[in-house]
Design an enzyme around this catalytic site. Sequence first.
Site, PDB file in Angstrom:
ATOM      1  N   LYS A  29      50.704  39.851  43.930  1.00 37.58           N
ATOM      2  CA  LYS A  29      49.465  39.398  44.577  1.00 37.58           C
ATOM      3  C   LYS A  29      49.567  39.515  46.102  1.00 37.58           C
ATOM      4  CE  LYS A  29      47.082  37.819  41.018  1.00 37.58           C
ATOM      5  NZ  LYS A  29      45.825  38.439  40.593  1.00 37.58           N
TER       6      LYS A  29
ATOM      7  N   SER B 260      57.505  34.336  42.322  1.00 34.90           N
ATOM      8  CA  SER B 260      57.813  35.123  41.106  1.00 34.90           C
ATOM      9  C   SER B 260      57.424  36.566  41.400  1.00 34.90           C
ATOM     10  CB  SER B 260      57.023  34.616  39.899  1.00 34.90           C
ATOM     11  OG  SER B 260      55.656  35.000  40.019  1.00 34.90           O
TER      12      SER B 260
ATOM     13  N   TYR C 218      55.375  38.224  39.760  1.00 28.52           N
ATOM     14  CA  TYR C 218      53.910  38.227  39.634  1.00 28.52           C
ATOM     15  C   TYR C 218      53.255  37.811  40.956  1.00 28.52           C
ATOM     16  CZ  TYR C 218      49.540  35.661  39.173  1.00 28.52           C
ATOM     17  OH  TYR C 218      48.287  35.152  39.407  1.00 28.52           O
ATOM     18  N   HIS C 219      53.729  36.694  41.513  1.00 26.58           N
ATOM     19  CA  HIS C 219      53.108  36.223  42.752  1.00 26.58           C
ATOM     20  C   HIS C 219      53.305  37.234  43.889  1.00 26.58           C
ATOM     21  CE1 HIS C 219      53.253  32.245  40.619  1.00 26.58           C
ATOM     22  NE2 HIS C 219      52.058  32.152  41.177  1.00 26.58           N
TER      23      HIS C 219
ATOM     24  N   THR D 275      46.099  34.345  44.584  1.00 29.28           N
ATOM     25  CA  THR D 275      46.521  33.040  44.090  1.00 29.28           C
ATOM     26  C   THR D 275      47.081  32.195  45.237  1.00 29.28           C
ATOM     27  OG1 THR D 275      48.320  31.960  42.872  1.00 29.28           O
ATOM     28  CG2 THR D 275      48.575  34.289  43.249  1.00 29.28           C
TER      29      THR D 275
HETATM   30  N1  LIG Z   1      43.729  31.177  35.513  1.00 32.43           N
HETATM   31  C1  LIG Z   1      44.273  30.682  36.617  1.00 32.43           C
HETATM   32  O1  LIG Z   1      44.572  29.492  36.693  1.00 32.43           O
HETATM   33  C2  LIG Z   1      44.496  31.589  37.799  1.00 32.43           C
HETATM   34  C3  LIG Z   1      45.008  31.032  38.982  1.00 32.43           C
HETATM   35  C4  LIG Z   1      45.217  31.854  40.078  1.00 32.43           C
HETATM   36  C5  LIG Z   1      44.904  33.206  39.989  1.00 32.43           C
HETATM   37  N2  LIG Z   1      44.422  33.726  38.829  1.00 32.43           N
HETATM   38  C6  LIG Z   1      44.114  35.144  38.793  1.00 32.43           C
HETATM   39  O2  LIG Z   1      42.792  35.316  38.296  1.00 32.43           O
HETATM   40  C7  LIG Z   1      42.702  36.522  37.540  1.00 32.43           C
HETATM   41  C8  LIG Z   1      42.131  36.219  36.180  1.00 32.43           C
HETATM   42  O3  LIG Z   1      42.956  35.268  35.545  1.00 32.43           O
HETATM   43  P1  LIG Z   1      42.715  34.828  34.048  1.00 32.43           P
HETATM   44  O4  LIG Z   1      43.333  33.496  33.898  1.00 32.43           O
HETATM   45  O5  LIG Z   1      41.292  35.027  33.686  1.00 32.43           O
HETATM   46  O6  LIG Z   1      43.642  35.908  33.311  1.00 32.43           O
HETATM   47  P2  LIG Z   1      43.467  36.589  31.885  1.00 32.43           P
HETATM   48  O7  LIG Z   1      44.771  37.273  31.583  1.00 32.43           O
HETATM   49  O8  LIG Z   1      42.962  35.615  30.880  1.00 32.43           O
HETATM   50  O9  LIG Z   1      42.342  37.675  32.161  1.00 32.43           O
HETATM   51  C9  LIG Z   1      42.619  38.922  32.721  1.00 32.43           C
HETATM   52  C10 LIG Z   1      41.872  39.953  31.895  1.00 32.43           C
HETATM   53  O10 LIG Z   1      42.137  41.242  32.474  1.00 32.43           O
HETATM   54  C11 LIG Z   1      42.511  42.155  31.463  1.00 32.43           C
HETATM   55  N3  LIG Z   1      43.401  43.132  32.087  1.00 32.43           N
HETATM   56  C12 LIG Z   1      44.632  42.920  32.602  1.00 32.43           C
HETATM   57  N4  LIG Z   1      45.131  44.051  33.117  1.00 32.43           N
HETATM   58  C13 LIG Z   1      44.194  45.009  32.931  1.00 32.43           C
HETATM   59  C14 LIG Z   1      44.106  46.367  33.285  1.00 32.43           C
HETATM   60  N5  LIG Z   1      45.111  47.001  33.890  1.00 32.43           N
HETATM   61  N6  LIG Z   1      42.973  47.043  32.956  1.00 32.43           N
HETATM   62  C15 LIG Z   1      41.935  46.420  32.335  1.00 32.43           C
HETATM   63  N7  LIG Z   1      41.960  45.129  31.986  1.00 32.43           N
HETATM   64  C16 LIG Z   1      43.085  44.423  32.283  1.00 32.43           C
HETATM   65  C17 LIG Z   1      43.173  41.319  30.382  1.00 32.43           C
HETATM   66  O11 LIG Z   1      43.101  41.932  29.118  1.00 32.43           O
HETATM   67  C18 LIG Z   1      42.375  40.015  30.454  1.00 32.43           C
HETATM   68  O12 LIG Z   1      41.293  40.036  29.564  1.00 32.43           O
HETATM   69  C19 LIG Z   1      44.100  37.110  37.497  1.00 32.43           C
HETATM   70  O13 LIG Z   1      44.218  38.111  38.473  1.00 32.43           O
HETATM   71  C20 LIG Z   1      44.980  35.937  37.833  1.00 32.43           C
HETATM   72  O14 LIG Z   1      46.177  36.367  38.449  1.00 32.43           O
HETATM   73  C21 LIG Z   1      44.218  32.940  37.735  1.00 32.43           C
END
Ligand SMILES: NC(=O)c1ccc[n+]([C@@H]2O[C@H](COP(=O)([O-])OP(=O)(O)OC[C@H]3O[C@@H](n4cnc5c(N)ncnc54)[C@H](O)[C@@H]3O)[C@@H](O)[C@H]2O)c1
Length: 417
Positions: free
Chosen positions: A185, A179, A181-182, A144
């Site tokens: 990453k 955070s 969370y961050h 991120t």
């Molecule tokens: N959406 C954004 O704006 C954004 C921005 C920056 C980074 N990200 C990163 O992109 C990635 C995807 O984001 P997203 O918005 O699609 O999130 P999301 O939570 O909608 O999707 C993540 C999916 O992974 C699954 N999951 C989580 N932990 C798991 C595990 N241990 N085993 C199996 N499945 C698991 C969840 O059930 C979910 O379906 C994440 O790593 C997030 O940190 C997202």
Amino acid sequence: MKVLITGVDGYSGWPLALHLLARGHEVVGLDNFVTRRRVREVGSWSATPIPSFPRRQVAVREVLGKELVFHRGSLTDWEFVRNVLSTERPDAVVHLAEQRSAPYSMIDVHHAVTTQVENLTGTLHLLYGLRECCPGAHLVKMGTMGEYGTPNTDIPEGFFDVEFRGRKDHLPFPRQAGSWYHWSKVFDSGDVMFATRIWGLRATDVMQGVIYGVRTPEITDDRLLTRFDFDETWGTALNRFIAQAVLGLPLTPYGKGEQKRGFIALEDSMQSLTIALEHPPSPGEYRVFNQFDAAYSVNELAELTARVAREFGLNPTIDHPPDPRVEAEQHYYHPLHDHLLALGYHRTRELEEVVREIFHDLLRFRRRLQARRHVVLPTVQWRMPDSRPLLAARHPTAPAPPSENAPESPPAGSPTA
Ligand SMILES: NC(=O)c1ccc[n+]([C@@H]2O[C@H](COP(=O)([O-])OP(=O)(O)OC[C@H]3O[C@@H](n4cnc5c(N)ncnc54)[C@H](O)[C@@H]3O)[C@@H](O)[C@H]2O)c1
């Protein structure tokens, strides 16, 4: 190419699967549905109705005429990860399966530990699984832009040239996450970089900006919609503003609202991940892409939302509740993003047209928002419950923390439940 998407049931994993299938790639997904559970845990749900995964697979078959292979399980289960990788032997893995909410990680010690243990464990399992089962596969790891924080300098793509006491090196740019969370990453990034160095794996670490939008060209049927979170824990600021406008609530940029972040449309995020997949790095190479199109302040998002809302007969006001986070409310922000452009990436969607598109969808699902209207305003605080003595000791001129100043009652027009 055969691509394994971890987190295929999520906001970005689902449209990525559709996009790659439509481009003729073979797609295998895995997920443990924990985001669905955790969104329920905070009393919310996706504004867009999301079918069960088996129904999603049927819709893919009927609408796209494609098969989406699926494995249910958690990346924290080593045997599961090894089984999937040894059975499928993908050419590439897009790793999206992590706990991705900063507020969720800040709720308490248990949520902080869960976030870091799960995210780091999942990434380490994948790295070891790749080493054992398919060392030539390309790992596209979702990081991120929040890893960098908001330094008072430009932000390069992962690395920068340093000169210190007469010696020079090309080093990872310092990370200043905001955070637990961050920080997970940041630690992931170190682990992925180390694995490429010691085992010769190939990896792209994507410093992803905030994604906006709910549609991609492949989403031509409501059964193919991706999730749209709007609660304080899982929804982005933009998502919350649009939901607030639809609900007739004031839009609520936190604090001064000058916090800036990088943003990218969902469709363009899919485009850039596809470019990364179709242009893999060499064995042993660890490369970093800053993946965003433009930076906006939270105030700019609120003003744009209010402007587009008026086209739909809505007339939201803008309030500024105290910022529950510990972050600079006004700062310099200039990240670079040249690597994807060099590989042919080009922006196709503008923020305003996508916001308009989201309004169209959310107005159709207004009743789902109404049913959960109490989840939009912030409750999770970054600070200690009473951090005034600590802050005063460190910074004698520090203002009283917002948690102390928080109004007794929510801003006018806020839900009362
Ligand atoms: N959406 C954004 O704006 C954004 C921005 C920056 C980074 N990200 C990163 O992109 C990635 C995807 O984001 P997203 O918005 O699609 O999130 P999301 O939570 O909608 O999707 C993540 C999916 O992974 C699954 N999951 C989580 N932990 C798991 C595990 N241990 N085993 C199996 N499945 C698991 C969840 O059930 C979910 O379906 C994440 O790593 C997030 O940190 C997202």
